[in-house]
Structures are given as C-alpha cells and as structure tokens.
Design a protein around this motif. Structure first.
Motif, short mmCIF file in Angstrom:
data_model
loop_
_atom_site.label_atom_id
_atom_site.label_comp_id
_atom_site.label_asym_id
_atom_site.label_seq_id
_atom_site.Cartn_x
_atom_site.Cartn_y
_atom_site.Cartn_z
N ARG A 1 -21.75 130.95 81.55
CA ARG A 1 -21.24 130.03 82.58
C ARG A 1 -19.73 130.18 82.76
N ASP A 2 -19.04 130.40 81.65
CA ASP A 2 -17.59 130.57 81.75
C ASP A 2 -17.24 131.88 82.46
N ILE A 3 -18.03 132.92 82.21
CA ILE A 3 -17.83 134.18 82.91
C ILE A 3 -17.99 133.97 84.42
N LYS A 4 -19.03 133.22 84.78
CA LYS A 4 -19.28 132.95 86.19
C LYS A 4 -18.16 132.13 86.82
N ASN A 5 -17.63 131.16 86.08
CA ASN A 5 -16.66 130.22 86.64
C ASN A 5 -15.22 130.71 86.62
N PHE A 6 -14.88 131.59 85.68
CA PHE A 6 -13.47 131.94 85.50
C PHE A 6 -13.09 133.38 85.86
N GLY B 1 -14.32 134.40 68.40
CA GLY B 1 -15.57 133.67 68.55
C GLY B 1 -15.68 133.06 69.93
N PRO B 2 -16.90 132.92 70.45
CA PRO B 2 -17.07 132.40 71.81
C PRO B 2 -16.59 130.97 71.99
N GLY B 3 -16.66 130.16 70.92
CA GLY B 3 -16.20 128.78 71.03
C GLY B 3 -14.72 128.69 71.34
N SER B 4 -13.92 129.54 70.69
CA SER B 4 -12.47 129.54 70.93
C SER B 4 -12.15 130.01 72.34
N VAL B 5 -12.96 130.93 72.86
CA VAL B 5 -12.73 131.41 74.22
C VAL B 5 -13.07 130.32 75.23
N LYS B 6 -14.14 129.58 74.97
CA LYS B 6 -14.47 128.45 75.84
C LYS B 6 -13.30 127.48 75.92
N LYS B 7 -12.74 127.14 74.75
CA LYS B 7 -11.63 126.19 74.72
C LYS B 7 -10.42 126.72 75.48
N TYR B 8 -10.15 128.01 75.34
CA TYR B 8 -9.01 128.62 76.03
C TYR B 8 -9.21 128.53 77.55
N LEU B 9 -10.38 128.91 77.99
CA LEU B 9 -10.63 128.93 79.44
C LEU B 9 -10.64 127.53 80.02
N ASN C 1 -4.94 127.97 72.76
CA ASN C 1 -4.91 129.44 72.63
C ASN C 1 -5.04 129.81 71.15
N PHE C 2 -6.27 129.98 70.69
CA PHE C 2 -6.53 130.27 69.29
C PHE C 2 -5.77 131.51 68.82
N GLU C 3 -5.26 131.45 67.59
CA GLU C 3 -4.53 132.56 67.00
C GLU C 3 -5.11 132.87 65.63
N ASP C 4 -5.39 134.16 65.35
CA ASP C 4 -5.98 134.50 64.06
C ASP C 4 -4.92 134.56 62.96
N SER C 5 -5.32 134.91 61.76
CA SER C 5 -4.42 134.89 60.61
C SER C 5 -3.29 135.91 60.71
N TYR C 6 -3.46 136.90 61.59
CA TYR C 6 -2.43 137.93 61.76
C TYR C 6 -1.55 137.66 62.98
N GLY C 7 -1.78 136.53 63.63
CA GLY C 7 -0.93 136.15 64.75
C GLY C 7 -1.39 136.64 66.11
N THR C 8 -2.61 137.20 66.18
CA THR C 8 -3.15 137.68 67.46
C THR C 8 -3.93 136.56 68.11
N ASN C 9 -3.66 136.30 69.39
CA ASN C 9 -4.33 135.17 70.04
C ASN C 9 -5.30 135.60 71.14
N VAL C 10 -6.05 134.63 71.60
CA VAL C 10 -7.07 134.87 72.62
C VAL C 10 -6.46 135.47 73.88
N GLU C 11 -5.34 134.92 74.32
CA GLU C 11 -4.72 135.39 75.56
C GLU C 11 -4.31 136.86 75.47
N TYR C 12 -3.83 137.28 74.30
CA TYR C 12 -3.44 138.68 74.12
C TYR C 12 -4.63 139.60 74.33
N TYR C 13 -5.79 139.25 73.77
CA TYR C 13 -6.99 140.08 73.95
C TYR C 13 -7.50 140.01 75.39
N MET C 14 -7.39 138.87 76.01
CA MET C 14 -7.81 138.73 77.41
C MET C 14 -7.05 139.71 78.29
N LYS C 15 -5.77 139.85 77.99
CA LYS C 15 -4.91 140.74 78.79
C LYS C 15 -5.11 142.20 78.40
#
Length: 219
Positions: free
Chosen positions: A143-148, A171-179, A186-200
């Motif tokens: 649904r998020d793919i369709k909407n965003f 994880g898909p839950g963190s992506v839902k929250k971001y969108l 904007n979830f960030e992992d233990s190494y400092g990489t966040n959802v937005e960085y991967y999206m781009k």
C-alpha cells in the motif's frame, strides 16, 4: 630578441630535416606477406540472450555477468550486496549480521532458515534469501508503494527499489514510519545509516520482477 628568433628558426629547420630523413628509406616495406587470412579475429563475447534479471535465483550462482548491469534487478541486487558487505558471502559483521546481504538471524527464521552457519557457507541460499525477503517486504509495503512512489520526501524521489532497499536495511515497519511521517521518523542503524540514505542511494532500479508474497521463503 633576434637571437631567440634565430634559435627558434634553426631548431625548426633541424626538426624538418630529421622528419624528412625518418620518412625516407631505400627499403620499401612489403606488406603482402602480412595476412589475416585463416585467423580467428572475433574476440568479443556474444551476449547470452537467455540470461534473465533473476538468474541468480537459479541453481548456478557462479555465472559470469556483464559488469554493465545498469538499473536492472541484478544491478539492484549486486548494488545492495556491495553496500552491505562488499559482495562477500562469507563475512560476519561486528553485530553478527551474516553474508553478502547482512541478514540477521531473526529475518532468516522468517524466511525458513534455521541454521545460520550453513547459510553463511551457501551463496545460492543467500541469493534466494535476498529475493524471498524482498518479496515479503514488497507484500508488507504494497500500500505504501502504491501511495508514495513518485512523490518526494525531503527532496528524495520515492521509488519502489528505494523502498525495498530501505526495508532490507531497517525492516518494513521502519520504512512505513518514514513514509507516513514524511521523513520525520528516519530510522538509523547502529552504523549511522538511515532509511532516507538507502531510499536515495537505491532509487530507480527495476524491481518489477519481484512479486509481493506474504509467505515467501528461501527454502
């Protein structure tokens, strides 16, 4: 000034004489004895038209592919694998994530894999796990793919491949929250990489071959 001009003229004349001598020879080179007749001169490798984008899901993960993968699905998969581990099937990071795509043990269990040690030694299984996980995430995020997809969040164009790459990271839950927060969460992992960085970073790849599958398994 006159001395410099005279020197330049003398140098130019000397160069002309040397060039004239170098191209003048008493011996005429006979090219007739040099022939390519009978020689196999086709050194190019013709493309294998039977190779498909999802071929690494087959039994042979050691096939040789063109390095010019572009925005194909194989290009997507290899780009994610390189970012996660440098493409190393047998690595384990400091947090215990495994293999080329850096899977956690919890995700592996969801995909039907109960033996992490065997998983780490099996490149074919790792490739199947990546595809199964992406198909599962595509179902969760359908649904998020369709909407965003097609919209911009914080200046970043949202694409399906970007969403799936970010889901692999966080994880898909963190992506839902971001969108759904339009980039505020904007979830960030233990190494400092966040959802937005991967999206781009993984924007615009062709992931249409992945089918949403709630029950996708690697085994």
């Amino acid at each position: 000034m006159r001395k410099s001009i005279a020197t330049f003229i003398a140098l130019s004349v000397t160069i002309c004489i040397l060039l004239s001598v170098s191209f003048t020879t008493d011996e005429t080179v006979n090219l007739g004895k040099y022939s390519t007749e009978g020689l196999e001169l086709n050194y190019t490798v013709s493309p294998d038209e039977n190779i498909k984008d999802n071929v690494l899901a087959s039994n042979d993960v050691n096939k040789t592919f063109s390095p010019f993968l572009g925005k194909s699905f194989v290009g997507f998969k290899e780009a994610v694998g390189f970012k996660e581990s440098g493409g190393d099937y047998f690595t384990v990071n400091t947090l215990g994530y495994l293999g080329k795509y850096q899977f956690g043990k919890g995700t592996l269990r969801l995909l039907g894999i109960k033996n992490p040690k065997k998983f780490l030694k099996n490149p074919e299984l790792q490739e199947r796990a990546f595809i199964a996980n992406a198909e599962r995430n595509k179902w969760v995020l359908r649904r998020d793919i369709k909407n965003f997809v097609g919209k911009r969040i914080n200046g970043v164009l949202v694409t399906e491949s970007g969403i799936l790459a970010a889901a692999h990271l966080a994880g898909p839950g963190s992506v839902k929250k971001y969108l759904r927060s339009y980039g505020l969460d904007n979830f960030e992992d233990s190494y400092g990489t966040n959802v937005e960085y991967y999206m781009k970073k993984f924007s615009g790849y062709d992931t249409s071959s992945l089918k949403p599958n709630k029950k996708a398994k690697a085994i």
